[in-house]
Structures are given as C-alpha cells and as structure tokens.
Design an enzyme around this catalytic site. Structure first.
Site, short mmCIF file in Angstrom:
data_model
loop_
_atom_site.label_atom_id
_atom_site.label_comp_id
_atom_site.label_asym_id
_atom_site.label_seq_id
_atom_site.Cartn_x
_atom_site.Cartn_y
_atom_site.Cartn_z
N ASP A 1 -10.73 -12.98 4.30
CA ASP A 1 -9.87 -11.80 4.24
C ASP A 1 -9.19 -11.53 5.59
O ASP A 1 -8.07 -11.04 5.64
CB ASP A 1 -10.71 -10.60 3.81
CG ASP A 1 -9.96 -9.28 3.92
OD1 ASP A 1 -8.81 -9.23 3.47
OD2 ASP A 1 -10.54 -8.31 4.44
N GLY B 1 -4.01 -4.36 0.81
CA GLY B 1 -3.19 -3.30 0.20
C GLY B 1 -4.00 -2.26 -0.56
O GLY B 1 -5.13 -1.97 -0.25
N CYS C 1 -21.67 -11.30 6.07
CA CYS C 1 -21.06 -12.54 6.60
C CYS C 1 -20.82 -12.48 8.10
O CYS C 1 -20.98 -13.49 8.79
CB CYS C 1 -19.77 -12.85 5.86
SG CYS C 1 -18.45 -11.62 6.07
N CYS D 1 0.85 -1.19 0.00
CA CYS D 1 0.00 0.00 0.00
C CYS D 1 0.89 1.24 0.00
O CYS D 1 2.02 1.21 0.50
CB CYS D 1 -0.91 0.00 1.23
SG CYS D 1 -2.13 1.34 1.26
N CYS E 1 -19.31 -7.90 21.96
CA CYS E 1 -20.64 -8.34 22.40
C CYS E 1 -21.40 -7.24 23.14
O CYS E 1 -22.57 -6.98 22.83
CB CYS E 1 -20.50 -9.57 23.29
SG CYS E 1 -22.07 -10.09 24.07
N CYS F 1 -1.31 3.20 7.33
CA CYS F 1 -2.31 3.41 8.38
C CYS F 1 -1.93 2.63 9.63
O CYS F 1 -1.62 1.44 9.56
CB CYS F 1 -3.69 2.98 7.88
SG CYS F 1 -4.22 3.89 6.40
N CYS G 1 -20.26 -19.07 8.20
CA CYS G 1 -19.51 -18.31 7.20
C CYS G 1 -18.80 -19.31 6.28
O CYS G 1 -19.23 -20.46 6.15
CB CYS G 1 -18.55 -17.33 7.85
SG CYS G 1 -17.38 -18.06 9.03
N CYS H 1 -24.51 -16.86 23.90
CA CYS H 1 -24.98 -16.30 22.63
C CYS H 1 -26.24 -17.01 22.16
O CYS H 1 -27.17 -16.36 21.64
CB CYS H 1 -23.91 -16.42 21.56
SG CYS H 1 -22.41 -15.47 21.89
#
Length: 434
Positions: free
Chosen positions: A287, A72, A265, A21, A360, A25, A271, A328
């Site tokens: 990712d 990137g 997702c 990149c 949560c 950041c 997932c 949960c």
C-alpha cells in the site's frame, strides 16, 4: 492452484476508487497516486471486482480470510458495489471458509443504510480521527478547506447506532504529537473507543508523491516526539485501561514479549505478504509503494497468486531483512521492531550505514520504556492469568524498585530484572523524573 514460493496466505488492500477521496487531508500520501492513471474514471468495474474476489479467495490456503477495502475513500463507490462484493464472496468462498470484512473510511458518507449493511455483514470499520475537533481539523479538511470533524463524528454516530464494530485510526503528526493524553482521553472518554491505532506521519517532501528523498514536510512527526507520544499514553493505559482499551502497538509489543513474531507487517522480520490492488486490477508490492517500480502486474493478464509469488515480490519481502543495518541487528529491541517499515528506512546509522528507520529513536525510546510492565504482563500470560492484573502489580513493583535503587550502587544490576545496570535502566528514569 499450486505455485512455487507462493505463501499460504497474504493480505490485500483493495482500492476500488483508487486515490479519489471527498476529503483533502494535507498529509495524505495517496492523493498524488491519481497521476498514475490519467483519464481514469477511478471506479472498479464489475469485471475486475469479480476477478479480484475469485482469485483472492482461491489463493488463500487458510480457513479464515479477510476482504479489506481502502482508498482514497471507498464509500464513494456506493453501497450497491459492496453488496455485490458480498454476493461474490458467497459465490466463491470454499467450503468451511470464514470470510470477514473490513473497511478504512473517513466516515463522512455513512448513514443509516450504510450502518445496517455493515452490521448485517459484520464489517470492522477503521474510521480516521486525529483527536478532538480543533486537532482533527488542522489537517483533515474537505475540498473547500473546511474541517471535517463534524461530518466524521456524524458517521461514527451511525456506526454506534447500528452497533458496527469500529476502531479509531489516528495519525500522529506535528499538530497532535505534543498532546498524547488529550488525544487518548478524547478517544477513550468522549468517543468511547475500545480499539485504537496510532500511525506515524512520515511525509516525504517531493514532487512525485513517491517514497523517495530524505526531506520531510513540517507536518511529519519527529522521531523522539512519536516515542514520547506513545510512552505517555502507555503510562496512562497501564494504570487504568488494560483489558478495557486495546491499542494496536501495545498488543503487538505484548506478543513480542511473550516470544511471538510480530504480527503487524511493519514490525515483522520480512514483508511482502501485504499488497495493494488498484481499481484497474493492477497489483502493487505494498500500500505504501503504489509506484511504477513496485508494480507487479494486472490480475486480468496474470493470476494474482503468480504475481504474489513472483521473484520480484519475494525479493521485495526479503530485502527488509537482508538490508537491515548492523546497528539494528545488534539493537536490544530488534525482537519487537525489526527495523520498522521499509518506507521509513532512509536515514543513516551513527556509523554512517544506510537503511536506518527515521523513527528509530522513537521506537527505541518507547520499547525500552515499556519493557518492565511488558515483562510483568508476559509473566501473567504464561501463568494463564489476565494481563489486566498488571494494574495492581506494576505500581507496587515500581515502588519496590525505586526504594531498592536508593540504597544501591548505580553500577549494580537493576532490580527490575532487565539485566541492565541501574544507571542505564531505572536509575536513568529516576534522573529524568527529577
């Protein structure tokens, strides 16, 4: 190609420059992924590009397909690369198939030429901005340590000039987490954004850059802070902006309130159908898990669909549900949250069970906070009426409820219809507002 256990469709984020990149950041979890490919030039070759486009399109058994680019910084590949990718899509797409394009970018390299190309091919651009200049520049700096807002705004202006569809991708962190309305109003009023995403920064503090350990950096948003950030923006949005500004998490929530499984997702029950492909053709489970333990294979050695349908990937997807803590499973907002993203499920429940999402407390606060107006909008949708009517209905209903509870017993059912006691619902809110 027919493969057992293969999903009819899946999403893929392609990273043609890997982790490379032009910005630096502070909170970026992906920059460290450069270490996975020592000596690499970090440029997707024409051969891998064609294999990716061909295999991805062939694997989709649906009429609409999205080609998504990320990094990137993907624009570092240059415009010619993306022109070639569009040509390959035209070569391989099936009869009647509609193909759309999206790209996540920091916007700093966009110009007229880019703008014309993106518009011609109807790209949807996600442009990363964290708020007004002084907030954005706190963490989003260039390689020289200077703030990037001026360059990003210049890129956004090119998108507007060429009428390219865009949405704002705003990360929520320590620098902007206490300034929700300042951030939201800046996007809405100054940048004239109509589509906004708010993404929590939960940054692990370790030497690997992987999703491991429980220690977080000081840049990470606090759980309750995130919930209050979203709630404050929602309170403004519900008064003035329904049908005019679209906030991703609000849209996802409304879908859940009308009975649809969450389409994003991180809130889906399972997932495994949102993967990432690196510049080398390496396929990873997600990712957020571009890590050795989640490497599936390379599309030059194995067909992409075989990797997506592999036992390893199907287990990765099911584990989200299979490891959901009892806390949960019994939660009143599970229908919209489903435990959140697995990358953030690293704390313990109040009873000591592992696998609770770090966010949560924030999710519970936010989803409970929006329950009543969401039920109103869900009702409107079922009556084939626009949800924007909530802006007229909600204030009157709130006034009615508050008048009613003044004369009621705290242990009576709340007049909002939540099936909770007044003291645990609007009575609780009233106490906080005093």
């Amino acid at each position: 190609m027919s493969i057992q256990n293969a999903p009819p469709a899946f999403h893929l984020l392609a990273k043609p420059t890997g982790a490379i990149c032009n910005l630096n950041c502070s909170y970026c979890f992906f920059l460290s992924k450069e270490n996975l490919y020592p000596g690499s030039k970090f440029r997707m070759s024409d051969e891998i590009l064609e294999a990716y486009i061909q295999q991805y399109i062939e694997a989709q058994q649906v009429p609409e397909v999205n080609i998504a680019w990320q990094g990137g910084e993907p624009t570092l590949m240059g415009l010619e690369f993306f022109q070639k990718s569009v040509q390959l899509v035209e070569k391989y797409k099936k009869p009647g198939m509609q193909v759309s394009y999206s790209m996540q970018t920091n916007g700093t390299r966009l110009d007229d030429e880019w703008g014309a190309f993106l518009k011609a091919h109807n790209f949807l651009i996600g442009i990363s901005i964290d708020g007004p200049p002084e907030i954005h520049d706190r963490y989003r700096k260039d390689k020289g340590g200077h703030g990037s807002y001026t360059q990003v705004k210049r890129g956004l202006d090119f998108l507007k000039k060429h009428q390219v569809d865009f949405n704002i991708l705003c990360t929520v962190h320590a620098a902007n987490g206490d300034h929700p309305l300042e951030v939201y109003r800046f996007f809405r009023d100054e940048l004239e954004a109509e589509f906004i995403q708010f993404i929590a920064i939960v940054e692990r503090d370790n030497d690997t850059g992987f999703q491991e350990g429980t220690r977080l950096t000081d840049r990470s948003v606090k759980p309750r802070q995130y919930g209050q950030f979203l709630s404050a923006i929602f309170d403004e949005w519900i008064k003035t902006d329904v049908g005019r500004v679209y906030v991703q998490i609000f849209d996802i929530a409304l879908g859940a309130w009308i009975g649809q499984p969450p389409s994003l997702c991180i809130f889906a029950p399972t997932c495994g159908n949102a993967l990432a492909i690196e510049h080398t053709g390496d396929l990873y489970s997600c990712d957020h898990f571009v890590e050795p333990n989640y490497f599936l294979g390379n599309i030059q050695q194995e067909n992409m669909l075989e990797l997506v349908a592999s036992d390893q990937q199907r287990k990765f997807g099911r584990d989200k549900l299979d490891t959901l803590p009892r806390y949960c499973r019994e939660c009143e907002v599970r229908f919209v949250c489903n435990g959140g993203c697995p990358k953030n499920r690293f704390i313990k429940t109040p009873t000591g069970e592992s696998g609770l999402n770090y966010l949560c407390a924030g999710y519970k606060h936010f989803f409970n906070h929006i329950d009543f107006p969401m039920r109103i909008m869900a009702y409107l949708l079922r009556q084939n009426r626009p949800p924007a009517e909530v802006m007229q209905i909600f204030p009157a209903e709130e006034a009615r409820i508050h008048a009613t509870i003044q004369q009621a017993n705290p242990n009576d059912p709340c007049p909002c219809g939540s099936q909770k006691l007044i003291k645990n619902c609007h009575g609780k809110k009233a106490r906080k507002d005093r």
